[in-house]
Design an enzyme around this catalytic site. Structure first.
Site, PDB file in Angstrom:
ATOM      1  N   ASP A  39       0.809  -1.215   0.000  1.00 48.41           N
ATOM      2  CA  ASP A  39       0.000   0.000   0.000  1.00 48.41           C
ATOM      3  C   ASP A  39       0.842   1.264   0.000  1.00 48.41           C
ATOM      4  O   ASP A  39       2.041   1.247   0.284  1.00 48.41           O
ATOM      5  CB  ASP A  39      -0.959   0.002   1.192  1.00 48.41           C
TER       6      ASP A  39
ATOM      7  N   HIS B  28       8.010   8.677   4.288  1.00 44.31           N
ATOM      8  CA  HIS B  28       6.790   9.404   4.631  1.00 44.31           C
ATOM      9  C   HIS B  28       6.921  10.893   4.336  1.00 44.31           C
ATOM     10  O   HIS B  28       6.192  11.708   4.919  1.00 44.31           O
ATOM     11  CB  HIS B  28       6.372   9.172   6.093  1.00 44.31           C
TER      12      HIS B  28
ATOM     13  N   GLU C 282      -0.555  -2.106   5.363  1.00 51.18           N
ATOM     14  CA  GLU C 282       0.467  -2.012   6.418  1.00 51.18           C
ATOM     15  C   GLU C 282       0.454  -0.625   7.032  1.00 51.18           C
ATOM     16  O   GLU C 282       0.604  -0.477   8.246  1.00 51.18           O
ATOM     17  CB  GLU C 282       1.857  -2.308   5.848  1.00 51.18           C
ATOM     18  N   GLU C 283       0.264   0.408   6.218  1.00 52.56           N
ATOM     19  CA  GLU C 283       0.281   1.772   6.725  1.00 52.56           C
ATOM     20  C   GLU C 283      -0.861   2.025   7.709  1.00 52.56           C
ATOM     21  O   GLU C 283      -0.748   2.858   8.601  1.00 52.56           O
ATOM     22  CB  GLU C 283       0.206   2.780   5.578  1.00 52.56           C
TER      23      GLU C 283
END
Length: 401
Positions: free
Chosen positions: A90, A370, A146-147
Site C-alpha cells: 500500500d 513518509h 500495512e500503513e
C-alpha cells in the site's frame, strides 16, 4: 524464459525478442507500481498487477486475502517446512514532489515508504524461485494495509501463515547505503498504541471566561502534562515516545471552546513500559479534568506489537545476507527504530526476522520515508530480491534438519 540461478541479479529473460536482466525487470515493475499508488485497503489495481505477473510465471496464488492481499505458493523439490516471505503493497496519502519521470499519477497519493520497491523485490524473488525450485515450499505474502496497521492481522485471519514454519521480510532504508543489509537481533520496531481524549468544557463568550470552562486551556494543560510521562516516569534507558499528533477545538475567535479532541500515539519496546504509558494517559486525563472542573475522557487503543527478531532466524538471515553482499556489508541498526510495523503480528505466531535493505545512493542525502520527496536507489531492488531468495532456501534446509 532462460533458466536463472538463485543469486545472480543479471539473469536474462526473453521478452518480445529483447533480452533484459532481472534487475531491469523489477525496476520496471517498481516504476509501474509507483505511477499507480493505492491507499490501504484500496489496493485493487496493485493486486491485479501482482496476479498478472504470477500468472505469467505459472505460480499458483490466492487473491482477496485480508482484503486485497495475494498469497502465492511455490513448491519445493520436496515437501517440508514452509517458509514465508512478505512484502507490503500500500501507499500513503501524500502529494508527490520528487520530480521523477515515473511520478505518481494519482492526486494526493504516493509510494513514500518504499512499498513499491518491496513488492517488486518479492516478485523478483518469485522469478528466482520459479527458475530454480527451492528445497522446500515457499509462500509469498503480498500484504495490504500495512500503513493502516491492520493488514497483517487481516492476512493472518484469512489463513495466510497457516502451516508456516518461519517468516522473513524487510524494509528499504535510506539511512544505509545501497549494497548493505542490516540484520539486528531482538526488537527492531516499536509497539504502537493510540489514544483519543475528549474534553467536555463549557462554551462561553471570549470576554467572559469566568462563565465558561475553556476546553482549549484544559487541552493545552493536558498536552503539557503528557510530556512529563516519558521524561519523568520512564527509565531513560528504556526507549519510549508519546506524541500528541492532533488537537482540535473551537469554532470562532470570540467564542470559548466548550469541547476539544486530542489524539496521539505511544511507541515502546518494553512490555512493562508499554502498560505504564497506556495507563498514564488515562490517569493524566482524569487528573487534568479534576483540576479544571470538567470531564475528560480518554480512550487508549492497542496497536501493533513490537517487531522482535528470533535469535536462530536472525542468524539465518545474517548468513543469507553475507552470501548476497559479503560479510563486510552486513551491519546492525545504528539506533533503535521507534517506528511501528505490523510484521510483528506474524512474529507473535511464527519465528522469523525482519531486516533493512540499504537504499541510499552514494553521495546523496535523500528525504526520509513518509515525505513528499522520498526515493531510493533502485539497485537495492536486486539486492533485496536475492536476499529473500537465499534466506528462503537456507531457512527451508535448516528447518528440515
Amino acid at each position: 524464459m532462460a533458466r536463472m540461478g538463485p543469486s545472480d541479479p543479471h539473469h536474462t529473460a526473453e521478452t518480445g525478442g529483447v533480452e533484459i536482466t532481472l534487475r531491469d525487470r523489477i525496476i520496471r515493475l517498481r516504476r509501474e507500481l509507483h505511477r499507480h499508488p493505492e491507499l490501504s485497503e484500496r489496493e485493487e489495481r496493485t493486486a491485479g498487477l501482482i496476479c498478472s505477473f504470477l500468472e505469467e510465471l505459472g505460480i499458483p496464488h490466492r487473491t482477496g486475502v485480508g482484503g486485497h492481499g495475494v498469497v502465492a505458493h511455490i513448491d519445493g523439490r520436496s515437501s517440508g517446512p514452509v517458509v514465508a516471505l512478505r512484502a507490503d503493497i500500500d501507499a500513503l496519502p501524500i502529494s508527490e514532489e520528487t520530480g521523477l519521470a515515473f511520478t505518481s499519477t494519482v492526486e494526493g497519493v504516493m509510494h513514500a515508504c518504499g512499498h513499491d520497491g518491496h513488492t517488486a523485490m518479492l516478485l523478483g524473488t518469485a522469478v528466482l524461485l520459479r527458475a530454480e525450485p527451492p528445497p522446500h515450499p515457499v509462500r509469498l505474502l503480498f500484504q495490504p494495509a500495512e500503513e493502516r496497521g491492520s493488514g497483517a492481522e487481516m492476512m493472518i485471519d484469512d489463513g495466510a501463515i497457516d502451516g508456516v514454519a518461519a517468516v522473513f521480510g524487510g524494509h528499504l532504508d535510506i539511512n544505509y547505503p545501497v549494497g548493505e543489509l542490516v540484520v539486528t537481533d531482538g526488537a527492531v520496531n516499536a509497539a504502537s498504541d493510540y489514544f483519543t481524549i475528549h474534553v467536555k468544557g463549557k462554551t462561553g463568550h471570549a470576554a467572559r471566561p469566568h462563565q465558561a470552562v475553556d476546553a482549549v486551556v484544559v487541552g493545552a494543560s493536558l498536552v503539557t502534562a503528557l510530556q512529563t510521562v516519558v521524561s519523568r516516569e520512564v527509565d531513560p534507558a528504556g526507549p519510549a515516545v508519546l506524541t500528541v499528533g492532533s488537537f482540535h477545538a473551537g469554532t470562532a475567535e470570540n467564542v470559548i471552546a466548550g469541547s476539544a479532541r486530542l489524539a496521539g500515539t505511544i511507541r515502546t519496546l518494553d512490555p512493562e513500559i508499554r502498560r505504564h504509558l497506556c495507563n498514564s494517559v488515562a490517569r493524566m486525563a482524569t487528573a487534568v479534568g479534576q483540576l479544571h472542573g470538567c470531564t475528560v475522557d480518554a480512550e487508549v487503543r492497542e496497536g501493533n506489537p513490537p517487531v522482535v527478531n528470533e535469535p536462530a532466524m536472525t542468524e539465518l538471515a545474517r548468513r543469507a545476507a553475507a552470501a548476497v553482499v559479503g560479510g563486510t556489508n552486513v551491519t546492525r541498526m545504528h539506533s533503535l527504530n521507534m517506528g511501528s510495523e505490523d510484521f510483528g503480528r506474524y512474529l507473535e505466531r511464527v519465528p522469523g526476522c525482519y531486516i533493512r535493505y540499504g537504499g541510499r545512493a552514494p553521495g546523496t542525502s535523500p528525504s526520509p520515508a513518509h515525505s513528499s520527496r522520498f526515493d531510493f536507489d533502485e539497485r537495492a531492488l536486486g539486492v533485496g530480491a536475492r536476499w529473500l531468495d537465499v534466506v528462503a532456501r537456507l531457512a527451508g534446509q535448516e528447518l528440515a534438519g
